[in-house]
Design a protein around this motif. Structure first.
Motif, PDB file in Angstrom:
ATOM      1  N   ASP A 422     -16.209   7.057  19.429  1.00 17.26           N
ATOM      2  CA  ASP A 422     -16.990   8.010  20.229  1.00 17.26           C
ATOM      3  C   ASP A 422     -18.168   8.598  19.467  1.00 17.26           C
ATOM      4  N   SER A 423     -18.736   7.827  18.520  1.00 16.66           N
ATOM      5  CA  SER A 423     -19.943   8.282  17.816  1.00 16.66           C
ATOM      6  C   SER A 423     -21.135   8.181  18.774  1.00 16.66           C
ATOM      7  N   PRO A 424     -22.277   8.902  18.490  1.00 15.44           N
ATOM      8  CA  PRO A 424     -23.462   8.824  19.371  1.00 15.44           C
ATOM      9  C   PRO A 424     -23.981   7.399  19.500  1.00 15.44           C
ATOM     10  N   GLN A 425     -24.013   6.667  18.393  1.00 15.78           N
ATOM     11  CA  GLN A 425     -24.499   5.270  18.444  1.00 15.78           C
ATOM     12  C   GLN A 425     -23.617   4.419  19.357  1.00 15.78           C
ATOM     13  N   ALA A 426     -22.322   4.659  19.247  1.00 18.02           N
ATOM     14  CA  ALA A 426     -21.390   3.895  20.075  1.00 18.02           C
ATOM     15  C   ALA A 426     -21.638   4.195  21.550  1.00 18.02           C
ATOM     16  N   LYS A 427     -21.903   5.491  21.833  1.00 13.48           N
ATOM     17  CA  LYS A 427     -22.124   5.880  23.228  1.00 13.48           C
ATOM     18  C   LYS A 427     -23.399   5.260  23.791  1.00 13.48           C
ATOM     19  N   LYS A 428     -24.462   5.213  22.967  1.00 12.99           N
ATOM     20  CA  LYS A 428     -25.736   4.622  23.388  1.00 12.99           C
ATOM     21  C   LYS A 428     -25.562   3.141  23.705  1.00 12.99           C
ATOM     22  N   LEU A 429     -24.915   2.439  22.807  1.00 12.08           N
ATOM     23  CA  LEU A 429     -24.690   1.011  22.991  1.00 12.08           C
ATOM     24  C   LEU A 429     -23.810   0.765  24.213  1.00 12.08           C
ATOM     25  N   THR A 430     -22.792   1.598  24.348  1.00 14.08           N
ATOM     26  CA  THR A 430     -21.889   1.459  25.500  1.00 14.08           C
ATOM     27  C   THR A 430     -22.671   1.614  26.816  1.00 14.08           C
ATOM     28  N   ALA A 431     -23.608   2.568  26.819  1.00 17.57           N
ATOM     29  CA  ALA A 431     -24.402   2.792  28.042  1.00 17.57           C
ATOM     30  C   ALA A 431     -25.235   1.559  28.381  1.00 17.57           C
ATOM     31  N   ILE A 432     -25.877   0.964  27.378  1.00 16.82           N
ATOM     32  CA  ILE A 432     -26.680  -0.255  27.640  1.00 16.82           C
ATOM     33  C   ILE A 432     -25.783  -1.362  28.183  1.00 16.82           C
ATOM     34  N   MET A 433     -24.660  -1.540  27.538  1.00 16.66           N
ATOM     35  CA  MET A 433     -23.742  -2.605  27.944  1.00 16.66           C
ATOM     36  C   MET A 433     -23.284  -2.379  29.389  1.00 16.66           C
ATOM     37  N   ASN A 434     -22.997  -1.131  29.709  1.00 17.35           N
ATOM     38  CA  ASN A 434     -22.504  -0.822  31.053  1.00 17.35           C
ATOM     39  C   ASN A 434     -23.564  -1.024  32.131  1.00 17.35           C
ATOM     40  N   SER A 435     -24.865  -0.999  31.707  1.00 13.31           N
ATOM     41  CA  SER A 435     -25.947  -1.163  32.684  1.00 13.31           C
ATOM     42  C   SER A 435     -26.092  -2.616  33.128  1.00 13.31           C
ATOM     43  N   ILE A 436     -25.473  -3.542  32.407  1.00 15.68           N
ATOM     44  CA  ILE A 436     -25.691  -4.973  32.697  1.00 15.68           C
ATOM     45  C   ILE A 436     -25.020  -5.404  33.995  1.00 15.68           C
ATOM     46  N   ASP A 437     -23.795  -4.980  34.188  1.00 15.55           N
ATOM     47  CA  ASP A 437     -23.135  -5.268  35.458  1.00 15.55           C
ATOM     48  C   ASP A 437     -22.176  -4.122  35.759  1.00 15.55           C
ATOM     49  N   ASP A 438     -21.419  -4.254  36.825  1.00 12.84           N
ATOM     50  CA  ASP A 438     -20.603  -3.111  37.234  1.00 12.84           C
ATOM     51  C   ASP A 438     -19.203  -3.124  36.617  1.00 12.84           C
ATOM     52  N   LYS A 439     -18.966  -4.082  35.701  1.00 10.34           N
ATOM     53  CA  LYS A 439     -17.657  -4.082  35.034  1.00 10.34           C
ATOM     54  C   LYS A 439     -17.762  -3.218  33.775  1.00 10.34           C
ATOM     55  N   PRO A 440     -16.915  -2.208  33.645  1.00  8.35           N
ATOM     56  CA  PRO A 440     -17.028  -1.332  32.476  1.00  8.35           C
ATOM     57  C   PRO A 440     -16.806  -2.102  31.176  1.00  8.35           C
ATOM     58  N   THR A 441     -17.592  -1.736  30.194  1.00  9.17           N
ATOM     59  CA  THR A 441     -17.445  -2.355  28.881  1.00  9.17           C
ATOM     60  C   THR A 441     -16.131  -1.900  28.254  1.00  9.17           C
ATOM     61  N   ILE A 442     -15.384  -2.853  27.734  1.00 10.40           N
ATOM     62  CA  ILE A 442     -14.111  -2.513  27.097  1.00 10.40           C
ATOM     63  C   ILE A 442     -14.368  -2.014  25.681  1.00 10.40           C
ATOM     64  N   LEU A 443     -13.783  -0.878  25.353  1.00  9.79           N
ATOM     65  CA  LEU A 443     -13.924  -0.321  24.004  1.00  9.79           C
ATOM     66  C   LEU A 443     -12.605  -0.565  23.268  1.00  9.79           C
ATOM     67  N   THR A 444     -12.656  -1.458  22.323  1.00 11.23           N
ATOM     68  CA  THR A 444     -11.431  -1.895  21.662  1.00 11.23           C
ATOM     69  C   THR A 444     -11.318  -1.269  20.279  1.00 11.23           C
ATOM     70  N   PRO A 445     -10.253  -0.505  20.039  1.00 11.08           N
ATOM     71  CA  PRO A 445     -10.122   0.128  18.725  1.00 11.08           C
ATOM     72  C   PRO A 445     -10.085  -0.892  17.585  1.00 11.08           C
ATOM     73  N   THR A 446      -9.390  -2.005  17.799  1.00 10.37           N
ATOM     74  CA  THR A 446      -9.303  -3.009  16.736  1.00 10.37           C
ATOM     75  C   THR A 446      -9.167  -4.396  17.338  1.00 10.37           C
ATOM     76  N   LEU A 447      -9.944  -5.314  16.798  1.00 12.04           N
ATOM     77  CA  LEU A 447      -9.830  -6.718  17.175  1.00 12.04           C
ATOM     78  C   LEU A 447      -8.962  -7.394  16.124  1.00 12.04           C
ATOM     79  N   GLY A 448      -8.328  -8.477  16.525  1.00 14.29           N
ATOM     80  CA  GLY A 448      -7.342  -9.083  15.635  1.00 14.29           C
ATOM     81  C   GLY A 448      -7.893  -9.827  14.443  1.00 14.29           C
TER      82      GLY A 448
END
Lengths: 504, 504
Positions: A422-448
């Motif tokens: 939930d850093s400001p940079q993360a929020k900015k990027l999340t907003a851009i990603m969410n603008s691409i289509d109507d499927k919410p961007t998944i925020l994953t705490p850790t990838l394998g």
């Protein structure tokens, strides 16, 4: 006049709305599928096992030439091992810079296991494991987006450089200028643990100054939603060898007399985990960072894919019963990735092996350190009655110790990495990603997966966020690795959206 | 005149005492080492994996030509698979016949594991595992009897035909006539379980009529004493495959989610035996014939070699603690001979395997039947929660059953064989053997190997006794297989002693 021309070239011809931009990018991609695929195929045709330096230099040359056409200046550097590429595209009037990481080496291949040759990129209609077959494309009709391009590194990790350049081509064609400068660091030895990355960063770190680092690697969420990832598992490897008699013995003459190293190894390994994969090694989990409530919230909003995954992978029961896949990767795991102790089927011979070897991959959770885990694992092995050596034991040692084990810790170790969701940079990027289509961007705490991100964390001063683009079922590291075409087209769009609007 | 010549040719020129005979044989062997070794080398140079019919025919042609020079008529027969050789040498006035069995096929080879090429017979100064190196022989000075000839089938089982012909040559040179007719049956498919032997015996069994059958195969006792063997372990093989996900999975992304077939297989296999090799499968040992008191006596007179064996093989502890090696082979054993589940070392990849396979060699004790053991093993596997299939399971089955196992029982099965240690024929043969030197012949109730003797027992009406000649450390079935030269010279003497005095 020179100034005028420059000015014109780098000014937006018109103001594009986000929607217009995306539509123009989509049109460009659709119209240029053949060329994009051709570029991707050319790059994938280059063998890229990191240990083969000559091969890696051929890859590096191809890439630097390819990106030079999009205005990047590059240098190919190395610290005595595989090459890295550092590159930069300056955008007049841009005040911010995004640093993008990808890697262009791949895991070793066993071509005999592949349905199509790993370095002959081949269009297939679906995954080989689900009956996929090579398809003939006429080169003109629209490509089926569910088709895949099969080749080593198709999914891991040669696609980002292709999609990124296609995004720049598409923006250029639509008269859209990036809002940020772009820097690249392309790794030629990721699959062997980036052993010289630390040195590279010490020497060249200052060239990488930026405002945000995007790590472009790893598979996307199986739901196929867009995704940002804030952590990675750590990884380390140990090879474990147990011993029987000095030479292979006839299983009839010596069965019931000579100890079988395969049985010893099986007993030792099964003592480390239970049937659900829970680790039974005393103290092993002591360092594990607990899951925060913000992370629990993020986990809860990720669409559940466990049942679909189990269906696709043909798994009747997943490990840990009710632990969802996204939560499982926040815990450590001990995975037997290889076991070699004599042939089977037509290769079987009636002998008792002189030794048996397994390769264990340990996946680390946040805050676990390789040295601590090594200690705990060795203490466990000793408690099973074993004497540990680190080199091939002498005949005297073999005569003396019934339970003798050789451990090889030489492979590289990655600690895990987990940054704020939930850093400001993360929020900015999340907003851009969410603008691409109507499927919410998944925020994953850790990838394998495991990436050398902890080194960037140490060396660079910027937020680091992972942006994966490969389909989840890309067979990364295995046979018949592939990239689903729709993932490639989507990646072009995602990169274009970020570059065109990050500092708008 | 023709009659006279024939009479003369087949009459002993003089009466030889047993002592004189042995001394003349020894002298002949000593003087003709070069030729005997050359013959052996020529035969060993012929690749002899049973599945390669063309190779086996080349072997058969070489052998029939070789024995024709010693007065044998042969026919090469087959029942649709590898060739067998039936041969006979009639001796005028001999009233008894000895039938001799050996085999001329060998186990498959992995040349990369050999110190010297498996089909380029090479003199080595000692076993490779004990630092042995190829030696140059000038072709004239006496050969060091501790040297070995290294090649596939040097120990198992091309030596008998060479030693037997050398024995006949030596007797001929000394003017000693065999006292018995000699018949041979040479098997071209023993290492794959002699699948057509039963058919061969049905069709050609009447040609094999004899008074005694000598089975010339298997290694000798480690004490290097002469030896007769009265039983063999049975042997059967099952390949066991467990399943995880449908395709190889990235161990980071799916570790803690996807079940690992390697862990499943390890747990299943470790449930079958304890650390000492004792079988834990319910009812598995119900058929085992107890050890008779005559057998216990024979066991007690065998020189104890356990400590020396453990030293030579570099074993700290043998299985079963105080059970000597000769007694161990009277019990059944379950031996994991192969385990394949992904690469190790430089071949390791960070994946979870889609399946894991082990090859199990089951060694049978007398009276155990393959069908019974298969039932008991399958019941055990089911008790571990497994669903058993016999062919590659469908994706639907994999989705349905977490514990799914494929069993492949297709390899041949031998029941065990154990005959009387104190029959008149056994006593006669023992007496001849004991006359050769002052070391008592070891009478072994059961040797660890498995031979298709039960088929001969069913088809032929004569006592069957096993006469092994290979050194115990010949690496039978494994890499760097070899025959110790002294064993070859001794074999010539043993055969000559038997042929010259069995019906004297």
């Amino acid at each position: 006049m020179a100034e005028d021309a420059q000015l014109k070239a780098h000014s937006p011809l018109k103001a594009h709305s986000q929607l217009e931009t995306l539509s123009e990018i989509k049109n460009y991609t659709q119209a240029n599928q053949r060329q994009i695929l051709q570029d991707f195929t050319s790059l994938l045709a280059l063998p890229n096992v990191s240990a083969n330096s000559q091969d890696m230099l051929v890859n590096a040359k191809w890439i630097t030439n390819y990106i030079a056409h999009r205005g990047f200046t590059s240098e190919v550097i190395s610290a005595g091992r595989a090459p890295y590429i550092l590159a930069e595209k300056k955008v007049p009037r841009a005040s911010k810079t995004i640093l993008i990481y990808a890697h262009f080496d791949g895991q070793p291949v066993e071509p005999a296991n592949w349905a199509t040759p790993p370095f002959t990129p081949t269009l297939i209609d679906k995954p080989i494991e689900r009956g996929g077959k090579p398809v003939k494309w006429d080169g003109t009709s629209p490509l089926n987006p569910e088709w895949r391009l099969a080749a080593r590194s198709a999914g891991d990790d040669k696609a980002p450089v292709i999609a990124l350049m296609a995004a720049l081509d598409a923006m250029d064609s639509a008269g859209i200028t990036p809002t940020v400068n772009i820097k690249l660091i392309l790794d030629g030895e990721e699959e062997v643990g980036s052993p010289t990355l630390e040195t590279i960063l010490q020497k060249h770190g200052e060239k990488l100054a930026a405002d945000l680092m995007l790590f472009c690697d790893g598979p996307m969420h199986p739901s196929r939603n867009k995704q940002l990832v804030f952590g990675m598992r750590g990884s380390m490897t140990v090879d474990v060898t147990t011993y029987g008699a000095l030479s292979p013995l006839h299983s009839g003459h010596y069965g019931n007399f000579a100890p079988n190293p395969t049985n010893k190894l099986m007993r030792l390994l099964t003592s480390m985990t239970d049937e659900q994969g829970n680790i039974l090694i005393d103290g092993y989990n002591d360092q594990v960072r607990p899951i925060s409530s913000a992370e629990r919230e993020a986990l809860a909003s990720i669409p559940k894919v466990d049942e679909q995954l189990k269906h696709d992978l043909a798994i009747a029961e997943s490990l840990g019963k009710n632990v969802r896949v996204e939560e499982g990767v926040l815990s450590p795991a001990i995975i037997i990735k290889g076991f070699q102790a004599g042939g089977v089927g037509s290769q079987a011979r009636n002998i008792i092996q002189p030794s048996a070897t397994a390769s264990i991959n340990m996946r680390l959770a946040a805050d676990q350190t390789p040295a601590f885990l090594r200690d705990k694992m060795e203490a466990h092995i000793k408690r099973q009655g074993y004497t540990i050596v680190y080199d091939k034991p002498s005949i005297e040692l073999r005569r003396k110790h019934n339970k003798l084990v050789m451990l090889d810790w030489r492979a590289g170790a990655y600690p895990a990495f987990r940054s704020k969701i939930d850093s400001p940079q993360a929020k900015k990027l999340t907003a851009i990603m969410n603008s691409i289509d109507d499927k919410p961007t998944i925020l994953t705490p850790t990838l394998g997966g495991s990436l050398p991100i902890y080194l960037f964390e140490q060396a660079l001063d910027m937020p680091i966020i992972i942006l994966p683009i490969a389909n989840h079922d890309n067979n990364q590291h295995g046979r018949n690795e592939n990239l689903r075409l729709q993932n490639l087209w989507d990646a072009v769009e995602i990169y274009a959206a970020i570059l065109s609007s990050y500092d708008k």
